[in-house]
Scaffold this motif. Structure first.
Motif, mmCIF file in Angstrom:
data_model
loop_
_atom_site.group_PDB
_atom_site.id
_atom_site.type_symbol
_atom_site.label_atom_id
_atom_site.label_comp_id
_atom_site.label_asym_id
_atom_site.label_seq_id
_atom_site.Cartn_x
_atom_site.Cartn_y
_atom_site.Cartn_z
ATOM 1 N N TYR A 49 0.828 -1.195 0.000
ATOM 2 C CA TYR A 49 0.000 0.000 0.000
ATOM 3 C C TYR A 49 0.867 1.251 0.000
ATOM 4 C CZ TYR A 49 -4.439 -2.365 0.759
ATOM 5 O OH TYR A 49 -5.564 -3.122 0.599
ATOM 6 N N ARG A 52 2.052 2.351 -3.301
ATOM 7 C CA ARG A 52 1.021 2.947 -4.154
ATOM 8 C C ARG A 52 0.733 4.402 -3.803
ATOM 9 N NH1 ARG A 52 -4.265 -0.512 -4.278
ATOM 10 N NH2 ARG A 52 -3.423 -2.051 -2.855
ATOM 11 N N LEU A 53 1.158 4.824 -2.609
ATOM 12 C CA LEU A 53 0.846 6.170 -2.134
ATOM 13 C C LEU A 53 2.127 7.001 -2.049
ATOM 14 C CD1 LEU A 53 -1.642 5.239 0.735
ATOM 15 C CD2 LEU A 53 -2.097 5.519 -1.691
ATOM 16 N N ILE A 60 0.859 14.940 -6.487
ATOM 17 C CA ILE A 60 -0.306 15.431 -5.756
ATOM 18 C C ILE A 60 -0.843 16.707 -6.404
ATOM 19 C CG2 ILE A 60 -1.165 16.188 -3.492
ATOM 20 C CD1 ILE A 60 -0.051 13.267 -3.563
ATOM 21 N N ARG A 106 0.599 9.480 5.800
ATOM 22 C CA ARG A 106 0.429 8.345 4.883
ATOM 23 C C ARG A 106 0.519 7.018 5.634
ATOM 24 N NH1 ARG A 106 5.014 6.201 0.975
ATOM 25 N NH2 ARG A 106 5.822 5.838 3.060
ATOM 26 N N VAL A 110 -2.599 4.340 6.066
ATOM 27 C CA VAL A 110 -2.554 2.954 5.572
ATOM 28 C C VAL A 110 -2.864 1.975 6.695
ATOM 29 C CG1 VAL A 110 -1.008 1.147 4.715
ATOM 30 C CG2 VAL A 110 -1.065 3.374 3.593
ATOM 31 N N CYS A 144 -3.039 15.525 -0.253
ATOM 32 C CA CYS A 144 -2.480 14.167 -0.268
ATOM 33 C C CYS A 144 -3.573 13.133 -0.042
ATOM 34 C CB CYS A 144 -1.391 14.028 0.793
ATOM 35 S SG CYS A 144 0.119 14.951 0.427
ATOM 36 N N TYR A 147 -5.715 12.510 -3.052
ATOM 37 C CA TYR A 147 -5.069 11.651 -4.045
ATOM 38 C C TYR A 147 -4.926 10.217 -3.537
ATOM 39 C CZ TYR A 147 -1.602 9.658 -7.156
ATOM 40 O OH TYR A 147 -0.949 8.821 -8.028
ATOM 41 N N TRP A 148 -4.415 10.054 -2.327
ATOM 42 C CA TRP A 148 -4.133 8.714 -1.790
ATOM 43 C C TRP A 148 -5.376 7.830 -1.764
ATOM 44 C CZ3 TRP A 148 -1.159 10.855 3.018
ATOM 45 C CH2 TRP A 148 0.140 11.214 2.638
ATOM 46 N N GLN A 151 -6.220 6.018 -4.797
ATOM 47 C CA GLN A 151 -5.262 4.992 -5.197
ATOM 48 C C GLN A 151 -5.494 3.656 -4.484
ATOM 49 O OE1 GLN A 151 -3.179 5.799 -7.821
ATOM 50 N NE2 GLN A 151 -4.604 7.515 -7.650
#
Length: 196
Positions: A49, A52-53, A60, A106, A110, A144, A147-148, A151
């Motif tokens: 994960y 991917r971020l 971003i 982030r 996750v 962020c 966007y994250w 994903q």
């Protein structure tokens, strides 16, 4: 069985000795993966994960502090998304990441999403803040997060929260049903939604 058969059986069994009782326990089938195996699997999944971020800000697209965030994957019913937008789903858990560094936000995000998926939570609240004074641009963490979340395939939809739950500084995040929840839902729909 006649008498001859009984006598024959007795004579054949005359020197048989009963087995002694064993004090060993039978081997039971393994219930599931060990704690160490589960920890390794979770670490590998988290690592995937994190890849991917991205942390690089070139990926971003900045949003403004007072922008509404909204995202829905194909296949999410409009009525379901409307309920999410209106805050009608019970929030199972919330996470506050505003004020964190991008890396901390982030990594924490996750871990939170993976934990909530395991627990079967459907709707969570993510507080990212508005970030008026963020550097290098306003709404850094909010941008962020925007966007994250797109994903992560497991995020079905998200939308800015109602004012009393953070407004444009937070989002409701919808996660998929577990397999058991899907089975229960199919059964409920098959019976017409009535309890029997």
């Amino acid at each position: 069985m006649d008498q001859n058969d009984k006598d024959l059986f007795q004579s054949e069994m005359a020197d048989v000795v009963p087995l002694k009782q064993s004090h060993t326990l039978p081997i039971s089938p393994k219930a599931g993966p060990s704690d160490a195996q589960q920890a390794r699997k979770a670490a590998a999944q988290a690592s995937e994960y994190l890849l991917r971020l991205p942390l690089e800000l070139v990926h971003i697209t900045p949003v403004k502090p007072d922008d509404m965030l909204s995202f829905k994957r194909e296949g999410v019913q409009e009525a379901v998304f409307k309920n999410l937008r209106q805050g009608k789903y019970k929030v199972a858990a919330e996470l506050d990441i505003h004020g964190m560094t991008v890396r901390q936000a982030r990594d924490t995000l996750v871990d939170f999403i993976l934990t909530r998926l395991q627990r079967g939570d459907r709707c969570v609240l993510l507080i990212h803040g508005k970030g008026y004074h963020s550097k290098p641009f306003p709404a850094l963490i909010k941008s962020c997060v925007n966007y994250w979340l797109t994903q992560l395939d497991e995020v079905l939809a998200f939308h800015s929260a109602k004012r009393e739950q953070g407004g444009y500084g937070a989002v409701y995040v919808m996660l998929p049903k577990t397999e058991q929840q899907r089975v229960d839902n199919r059964e409920k729909n098959r019976r017409g939604g009535y309890l029997r």
